[in-house]
Design an enzyme around this catalytic site. Structure first.
Site, short mmCIF file in Angstrom:
data_model
loop_
_atom_site.label_atom_id
_atom_site.label_comp_id
_atom_site.label_asym_id
_atom_site.label_seq_id
_atom_site.Cartn_x
_atom_site.Cartn_y
_atom_site.Cartn_z
N GLU A 1 8.63 3.09 15.10
CA GLU A 1 9.00 3.61 13.64
C GLU A 1 9.61 4.55 13.11
OE1 GLU A 1 7.16 0.59 10.81
OE2 GLU A 1 9.50 0.31 10.50
N VAL B 1 -0.72 -11.97 9.53
CA VAL B 1 0.98 -11.72 9.40
C VAL B 1 1.67 -12.06 10.12
CG1 VAL B 1 2.46 -12.71 6.74
CG2 VAL B 1 0.12 -12.32 6.79
N GLY C 1 2.25 -5.53 7.59
CA GLY C 1 1.56 -5.90 6.85
C GLY C 1 -0.17 -6.13 8.06
N SER C 2 -0.67 -7.05 7.68
CA SER C 2 -1.55 -7.96 8.15
C SER C 2 -0.97 -7.48 10.06
CB SER C 2 -1.96 -8.86 7.09
OG SER C 2 -1.44 -9.90 6.56
N ASN D 1 0.48 -1.48 0.16
CA ASN D 1 0.05 0.36 -0.10
C ASN D 1 0.74 1.11 -0.02
OD1 ASN D 1 1.14 -0.39 3.08
ND2 ASN D 1 -1.42 0.74 3.29
N CYS E 1 -3.28 2.33 6.22
CA CYS E 1 -3.34 1.46 7.63
C CYS E 1 -3.88 2.42 8.25
CB CYS E 1 -2.31 1.02 7.97
SG CYS E 1 -0.80 2.35 7.86
N GLU F 1 4.47 -3.69 12.43
CA GLU F 1 3.14 -2.68 12.04
C GLU F 1 1.98 -2.66 11.73
OE1 GLU F 1 3.19 0.47 14.04
OE2 GLU F 1 4.51 0.24 15.14
P1 NAD Z 1 0.24 -8.74 3.71
O1 NAD Z 1 0.69 -9.09 5.46
O2 NAD Z 1 -0.70 -10.00 3.35
O3 NAD Z 1 1.94 -8.14 3.91
C1 NAD Z 1 2.49 -7.76 3.85
C2 NAD Z 1 3.78 -8.00 4.22
O4 NAD Z 1 3.92 -9.68 4.44
C3 NAD Z 1 3.90 -8.66 1.80
O5 NAD Z 1 4.81 -8.40 1.64
C4 NAD Z 1 3.27 -10.13 2.18
O6 NAD Z 1 4.26 -10.79 0.68
C5 NAD Z 1 4.33 -10.81 3.49
N1 NAD Z 1 3.92 -12.25 3.97
C6 NAD Z 1 2.77 -12.81 3.22
N2 NAD Z 1 2.87 -13.76 3.99
C7 NAD Z 1 3.06 -14.31 4.95
C8 NAD Z 1 3.68 -14.67 5.77
N3 NAD Z 1 3.15 -16.58 6.01
N4 NAD Z 1 5.05 -14.81 6.02
C9 NAD Z 1 6.17 -13.67 6.05
N5 NAD Z 1 5.80 -12.71 5.22
C10 NAD Z 1 4.22 -13.13 5.01
O7 NAD Z 1 -0.86 -7.34 4.54
P2 NAD Z 1 -0.53 -6.75 2.67
O8 NAD Z 1 -2.34 -6.93 2.03
O9 NAD Z 1 0.06 -6.59 1.47
O10 NAD Z 1 -1.02 -4.97 2.96
C11 NAD Z 1 -2.06 -4.61 4.16
C12 NAD Z 1 -1.68 -4.46 5.69
O11 NAD Z 1 -0.89 -3.52 6.17
C13 NAD Z 1 -2.87 -3.89 6.39
O12 NAD Z 1 -4.01 -5.05 7.18
C14 NAD Z 1 -2.68 -2.52 6.59
O13 NAD Z 1 -3.24 -1.68 8.37
C15 NAD Z 1 -1.53 -2.61 6.88
N6 NAD Z 1 -0.63 -2.14 7.05
C16 NAD Z 1 0.07 -1.69 8.06
C17 NAD Z 1 1.08 -0.26 8.31
C18 NAD Z 1 1.53 0.50 9.80
O14 NAD Z 1 2.88 1.06 9.86
N7 NAD Z 1 1.23 -0.60 10.89
C19 NAD Z 1 1.57 0.23 7.05
C20 NAD Z 1 0.56 -0.10 6.13
C21 NAD Z 1 0.26 -0.68 5.97
#
Ligand code: NAD
Length: 493
Positions: free
Chosen positions: A474, A242, A238-239, A162, A294, A260
């Site tokens: 961060e 994960v 990420g989510s 994102n 996020c 995060e």
């Molecule tokens: P995601 O968790 O699907 O993926 C994030 C990263 O993790 C990607 O690089 C993905 O390939 C990798 N990943 C996927 N499966 C994995 C596994 N089993 N083990 C290790 N790595 C793995 O998230 P997304 O859909 O790419 O991003 C959206 C999410 O990110 C939303 O929940 C959003 O709130 C969050 N986000 C948080 C912040 C923050 O700073 N708090 C900022 C931006 C996005």
């Protein structure tokens, strides 16, 4: 960096990994197509489906480079970050276009994010010359006692799609300037953008192995980073599902980690708020980037006295937002970033209706034949939302606003805190007492008064409370806490 002379996909760049200072095909020999969410028939790139072996070679390169990198002065490392910043800025248009074509945000936002990436690089380039420790009076008058900082070693960076420029840069820049080497796994959805960012580091002249990039499935390369014994620190955005797994895996082998994750960010509109400003903040915070931040505003908690007036003003503006391809300068709201996101959002809209919320506007597939194969959803406004509904509890990550009515500020804060997340929260008011009460009582890492929930200053700490974060921070000077360990030195002549 890329090979567009591909025989089967003319003009579709073939993305490589970047390992040990060179562009390398994945050892698996496999790549998969990445699609434009505004025109899903358009292939934007062929992205590597790397294997664990590719990752291991990258970790070996990072390990081989780290002693010499660590020995440089912070200012020498910072000088390379300054160069990378200039290169990134000079390629803002190209990188912005790649980002819009890969994940849909408008070109203006994509270029803005790239400029932000350059600003973050410059900020951390300067960190190379700032203080990293304290002198502490020792009880022995002859001794000198002070703290200094040591890098972790090899840092694994896992980033989402994102913010495909700003987030990896706000992780890699402090990691590098404090003397770590890096193995980065970008989201495969934004592999072209990632390869352009990496090319700026390459052109800046970082020594071979100091920064590496391996692209592949999260379950293979992301999980591999969490597990790899040669990686000393793992930083993940990420989510939450994960993230928790990544954290548990890193913890189990004693590696430092930082997570995060998601948000369910509220904006509270008090009775004395400037409603026009509050409407603009709700729209900008909730719907820019198609709600895929996020920090995006998701719950709009309005006190009864102004509920109806606010709702009317909000609807008047939301109904006029221009949805379309982010490359079109008229577009305000681009598509959802992928089919998966698009289906998830539609699913939440269906659930919202089933659970009894009233859909006042939007939440539908865009009715425009010219955009028929894009993942477009008109911005949705739900009324009569209660705290128990899925649309009030779960992160949607799409253009959906849930209006919730509160009796007064006390109830509004209670509702705002009624979530497992705690990333950002905003209050619109003109009452100083209300503002102070909100600052004290709200459970969020980012607390914003008369400012939208989204929006982050790069020089300030960023991160969440509760389930949004591993409680580390961060950005700004807070980043040093994760990317270094404190050494307490006691020295006698
Ligand atoms: P995601 O968790 O699907 O993926 C994030 C990263 O993790 C990607 O690089 C993905 O390939 C990798 N990943 C996927 N499966 C994995 C596994 N089993 N083990 C290790 N790595 C793995 O998230 P997304 O859909 O790419 O991003 C959206 C999410 O990110 C939303 O929940 C959003 O709130 C969050 N986000 C948080 C912040 C923050 O700073 N708090 C900022 C931006 C996005």
């Amino acid at each position: 960096m890329t090979n567009s002379e591909n025989t089967t996909n003319l003009n579709v760049p073939e993305i490589d990994n970047y390992i040990g200072g060179e562009w390398k095909s994945p050892l698996t020999g496999r790549r998969k197509p990445g699609f434009n969410p505004a025109r899903s028939s358009e292939t934007v790139s062929l992205t590597p489906e790397s294997g664990y072996e590719d990752l291991s070679i990258a970790v070996e390169s990072a390990e081989a480079a780290r002693k010499a990198w660590q020995k440089l002065a912070g200012a020498q490392r910072g000088a390379l970050l300054f160069k990378a910043a200039d290169l990134l800025e000079s390629r803002m248009n190209e990188i912005g276009h790649a980002m819009t074509r890969e994940m849909g945000k408008t070109l203006g936002e994509a270029k803005g994010e790239t400029a932000r990436g350059a600003a973050i690089l410059r900020y951390y380039a300067g960190e190379g010359m700032r203080s990293v420790g304290d002198v502490i009076p020792a009880t022995d008058a002859e001794a000198l006692m002070f703290t200094t900082r040591a890098p972790l070693g090899v840092v694994g960076v896992i980033s989402p799609w994102n913010f495909p420029v700003a987030i990896p840069i706000w992780k890699m820049a402090p990691a590098l300037v404090f003397g770590n080497t890096v193995v980065w796994k970008p989201a495969a959805e934004t592999a072209l953008t990632a390869s352009l960012v990496m090319d700026c580091f390459h052109e800046a002249g970082f020594p071979a192995g100091v920064v590496n990039m391996v692209i592949g499935d999260g379950a293979v390369i992301g999980q591999g980073i969490a597990e790899h014994p040669g990686i000393h620190g793992v930083t993940f955005t990420g989510s939450d599902t994960v993230g928790k797994r990544v954290g548990q895996t890193a913890l189990a082998r004693g590696a430092k980690y930082q997570l995060e994750m998601g948000g369910k960010n509220p904006i509270i509109i008090a009775a004395d708020a400037d409603l026009d400003l509050a409407v603009d903040a709700t729209i900008s915070g909730g719907l820019r980037s198609t709600g895929q931040k996020c920090t995006a505003t998701s719950r709009v908690i309005v006190v009864s006295d102004v509920y109806e007036t606010f709702r009317a003003k909000l609807l008047e503006k939301v109904t006029k937002l221009q949805v379309g391809d982010g490359l079109n300068p008229e577009t305000w709201l681009g598509p959802c970033a992928s089919r998966k996101q698009y289906e998830t959002v539609l699913d939440y809209i269906r659930k919202g209706k089933e659970e009894g919320a009233e859909l006042l506007f939007g939440g539908e597939r865009l009715d425009d034949p010219a955009l028929a194969d894009g993942y477009f959803i008109t911005p949705a406004v739900f009324d009569k939302v209660t705290s128990s509904m899925a649309i009030a509890r779960e992160e949607i990550f799409g253009p959906v606003l849930a209006l919730i009515e509160a009796r007064d500020l006390d109830e509004a804060i209670e509702l705002a805190n009624d979530t497992k997340y705690g990333l950002s929260a905003s209050l619109y008011t003109s009452n100083l007492g209300y503002a102070l009460k909100f600052i004290q009582e709200t459970d969020a890492g980012l607390v914003r008064v008369n400012a939208e929930t989204a929006g982050v200053e790069l020089q300030a700490p960023f991160g969440g409370m509760k389930g949004s974060s591993s409680h580390s921070r961060e950005q700004g000077q807070a980043a040093i806490e994760f990317y270094t360990s404190v050494k307490t030195v006691f020295m006698k002549p």
